[in-house]
Motif scaffolding. Structure first.
Motif, PDB file in Angstrom:
ATOM      1  N   ILE A 291       0.560  -1.253   0.312  1.00  0.00           N
ATOM      2  CA  ILE A 291       0.339   0.035   0.124  1.00  0.00           C
ATOM      3  C   ILE A 291       0.554   0.839   0.192  1.00  0.00           C
ATOM      4  CG2 ILE A 291      -1.632   1.544   1.464  1.00  0.00           C
ATOM      5  CD1 ILE A 291      -2.039  -1.960   2.562  1.00  0.00           C
ATOM      6  N   ALA A 292       0.810   1.790  -0.887  1.00  0.00           N
ATOM      7  CA  ALA A 292       2.182   3.076  -0.878  1.00  0.00           C
ATOM      8  C   ALA A 292       0.955   4.482  -1.421  1.00  0.00           C
ATOM      9  CB  ALA A 292       2.399   3.002  -2.627  1.00  0.00           C
ATOM     10  N   THR A 293       1.002   5.114   0.033  1.00  0.00           N
ATOM     11  CA  THR A 293       0.410   6.169  -0.553  1.00  0.00           C
ATOM     12  C   THR A 293       1.757   7.465  -0.294  1.00  0.00           C
ATOM     13  OG1 THR A 293      -0.767   5.560   2.246  1.00  0.00           O
ATOM     14  CG2 THR A 293      -1.180   7.753   1.549  1.00  0.00           C
ATOM     15  N   ILE A 294       1.295   8.042  -1.792  1.00  0.00           N
ATOM     16  CA  ILE A 294       2.322   9.153  -1.930  1.00  0.00           C
ATOM     17  C   ILE A 294       1.887  11.119  -1.909  1.00  0.00           C
ATOM     18  CG2 ILE A 294       3.161  10.478  -4.628  1.00  0.00           C
ATOM     19  CD1 ILE A 294       1.457   6.459  -5.271  1.00  0.00           C
ATOM     20  N   TYR A 295       2.816  11.800  -1.751  1.00  0.00           N
ATOM     21  CA  TYR A 295       2.398  12.593  -1.383  1.00  0.00           C
ATOM     22  C   TYR A 295       3.502  14.444  -2.133  1.00  0.00           C
ATOM     23  CZ  TYR A 295       1.701  16.583   1.829  1.00  0.00           C
ATOM     24  OH  TYR A 295       1.204  18.018   2.452  1.00  0.00           O
ATOM     25  N   GLY A 296       3.207  14.829  -2.526  1.00  0.00           N
ATOM     26  CA  GLY A 296       3.786  15.321  -3.562  1.00  0.00           C
ATOM     27  C   GLY A 296       3.548  16.454  -3.994  1.00  0.00           C
ATOM     28  N   PRO A 297       4.129  17.818  -4.803  1.00  0.00           N
ATOM     29  CA  PRO A 297       3.646  19.322  -5.305  1.00  0.00           C
ATOM     30  C   PRO A 297       2.178  18.775  -5.478  1.00  0.00           C
ATOM     31  CG  PRO A 297       5.751  18.562  -6.137  1.00  0.00           C
ATOM     32  CD  PRO A 297       5.942  17.080  -5.097  1.00  0.00           C
ATOM     33  N   GLY A 298       1.549  20.275  -5.614  1.00  0.00           N
ATOM     34  CA  GLY A 298       0.844  20.023  -6.361  1.00  0.00           C
ATOM     35  C   GLY A 298       0.497  20.620  -7.931  1.00  0.00           C
ATOM     36  N   ARG A 299      -0.237  20.059  -9.211  1.00  0.00           N
ATOM     37  CA  ARG A 299      -0.263  20.087 -10.150  1.00  0.00           C
ATOM     38  C   ARG A 299       0.394  21.711 -11.245  1.00  0.00           C
ATOM     39  NH1 ARG A 299      -1.628  17.167 -15.157  1.00  0.00           N
ATOM     40  NH2 ARG A 299      -1.898  17.996 -16.517  1.00  0.00           N
ATOM     41  N   ASP A 300      -0.199  22.657 -10.309  1.00  0.00           N
ATOM     42  CA  ASP A 300       0.185  24.192 -10.858  1.00  0.00           C
ATOM     43  C   ASP A 300       1.997  25.023  -9.858  1.00  0.00           C
ATOM     44  OD1 ASP A 300      -0.355  24.299  -7.857  1.00  0.00           O
ATOM     45  OD2 ASP A 300      -1.024  25.562  -8.119  1.00  0.00           O
TER      46      ASP A 300
END
Length: 344
Positions: A291-300
Motif C-alpha cells: 500500500i503506497a501513500t504518495i505525497y508531493g507538489p500540486g499540479r500548479d
C-alpha cells in the motif's frame, strides 16, 4: 473493463491466475537481459532503519540525512500508527482483490474521463504502447479523497482507507520537515514547495503468485515521480532497491513503513537527496500486497532547485504539470524522469 486499450485487452493478472494457467502469456515475459532477479542483502548493507523518536535528536536528523543521500530509502519504525489499523487496511486491500471480477471492474479506470480522473481506478497504469511488456500485478489508484466516488466494496473500504490516509499525511509532513532541517532549510521548505493543494494519493498493489516467476516482474524498475512515498508491506518480501548498480532486497519488518524520496524532492534539493530506482518481484507460492501513500507538489507548482555559489543548478526549473504531462504521455520511461529535467 475500462482498461487501457494499449494493454492489448489482456485480462487482469488475478483473473489469469484464477483461470488456472500454468504458463505465463508472452505479453508478460520480460526480455532476457532484464531477468536478473537475485538481490544482495547483508546485515552491513541494508536499507537504513530509523525510529521516529530518533528524529527529535541531532544524531537522528543526521541519520535521516545520510539515508536520503546514500539510499533514497529508509524504513520507519516507532511511528505510533495503531497496529490494528495497519492490520485492517491490509485486510481491506486483500478483500478488495478477492471480490468477484464484476465488482472489481465496477471501479475500472475510465478511458473517457478527464485527465486527472482517468488516473483513478482499478486496472493497469501507464501502458505506453501495445508492445509494452506488462507487469505481473494489479492495482487500484485514487486520490485522497477520490475525484470519483469511493469504491463501494468492501463496505468498510472508505472508513478504513480514509482513516489510514488521515494518519499517514501528518507523518509524511513531519518527515519532510525533518528532511528540510537536515538540509539547513526552514521547516516549511517542502510544504511551501508543494503548495496549498499538494498531490495526495494511494496505490494498492496486488501481486498474485506466478507459475513462472523467473520470467516476469511484478512492478518494473522505476523511480517515483512525486515527493515522498510511504509504503506499507505485508510479510511477503518482494521490494528491491538499486544501489551501487546492484539490486538489494528490502526485508519486511512488521508494521514498519518503507519511505522513499521521489523525483520532485531530488529536483528541489538539487540532487542532494536521491530518487532511486526500485522494483517488485513475485514468487510462485504466495501473493503479496503493498500500500503506497504518495505525497508531493500540486499540479500548479513550479519546481526550483536549491542552489548556491558552490552548487549551481543541476536541474532546470519545471512545472509539475509539465513533468506530469511528459510522464503520462509515455515520453519518459521508468528511469527517465530526472534525465528529462537535468541540465546537461
Amino acid at each position: 473493463m475500462g482498461l487501457d486499450p494499449k494493454d492489448g485487452g489482456f485480462p487482469m493478472v488475478q483473473d489469469l491466475v484464477e483461470s488456472g494457467i500454468d504458463e505465463v502469456p508472452q505479453r508478460f515475459v520480460k526480455p532476457a537481459e532484464e531477468r536478473s532477479f537475485s538481490a544482495a542483502r547483508t546485515e552491513d548493507d541494508e536499507v537504513p532503519v530509523i525510529h521516529v523518536a530518533e528524529l527529535d535528536t541531532a544524531e537522528g536528523i543526521a541519520k535521516l540525512d545520510s539515508a536520503c543521500r546514500d539510499w533514497g530509502f529508509f524504513q520507519l519504525i516507532g511511528h505510533g500508527i495503531p497496529p490494528e489499523l495497519l492490520k485492517q487496511v491490509r485486510k481491506t486491500v486483500r478483500d478488495f482483490f478477492r471480490l468477484p471480477r464484476e465488482q472489481r471492474e465496477a471501479y475500472a479506470i475510465r478511458s473517457d474521463a478527464p485527465s486527472l480522473a482517468s488516473q483513478e481506478g482499478y486496472g493497469r497504469f501507464f501502458v505506453p504502447s501495445e508492445e509494452t511488456v506488462l507487469d505481473w500485478g494489479d492495482s487500484v489508484y485514487h486520490f485522497l479523497p477520490p475525484i470519483r466516488n469511493w469504491p463501494r466494496n468492501p463496505p468498510e473500504y472508505r472508513k478504513v482507507v480514509e482513516e489510514y490516509g488521515q494518519e499517514i499525511r501528518p507523518l509524511a509532513i513531519k518527515l519532510l520537515q525533518c528532511m528540510a532541517e537536515a538540509l539547513g532549510q526552514r521547516a516549511s521548505f517542502f510544504s511551501e514547495a508543494f503548495g496549498p493543494s499538494p498531490h495526495y494519493a494511494i496505490r494498492l498493489n496486488y501481486y498474485p503468485p506466478c507459475p513462472q516467476p523467473e520470467l516476469v516482474i511484478g512492478l518494473s524498475p522505476h523511480s517515483d515521480l512525486v515527493g515522498l512515498t510511504v509504503l506499507l508491506q505485508d510479510e511477503v518480501e518482494g521490494l528491491q532497491v538499486k544501489k551501487g548498480g546492484q539490486w538489494r532486497s528490502v526485508r519486511s519488518i512488521p508494521d514498519a513503513f518503507v519511505v522513499n524520496v521521489g523525483d520532485t524532492v531530488e529536483i528541489l534539493t538539487n540532487g542532494a537527496y536521491k530518487s532511486v530506482e526500485h522494483r517488485a518481484v513475485v514468487n510462485k507460492e504466495c501473493s503479496r500486497i503493498s500500500i503506497a501513500t504518495i505525497y508531493g507538489p500540486g499540479r500548479d507548482r513550479k519546481l526550483k532547485p536549491i542552489t548556491s555559489e558552490e552548487m549551481p543548478p543541476l536541474y532546470k526549473e519545471i512545472s509539475m504539470a509539465e513533468l506530469l504531462e511528459a510522464f503520462l504521455s509515455g515520453e519518459l520511461n521508468g528511469k527517465g524522469h530526472l534525465q528529462f529535467v537535468r541540465i546537461v
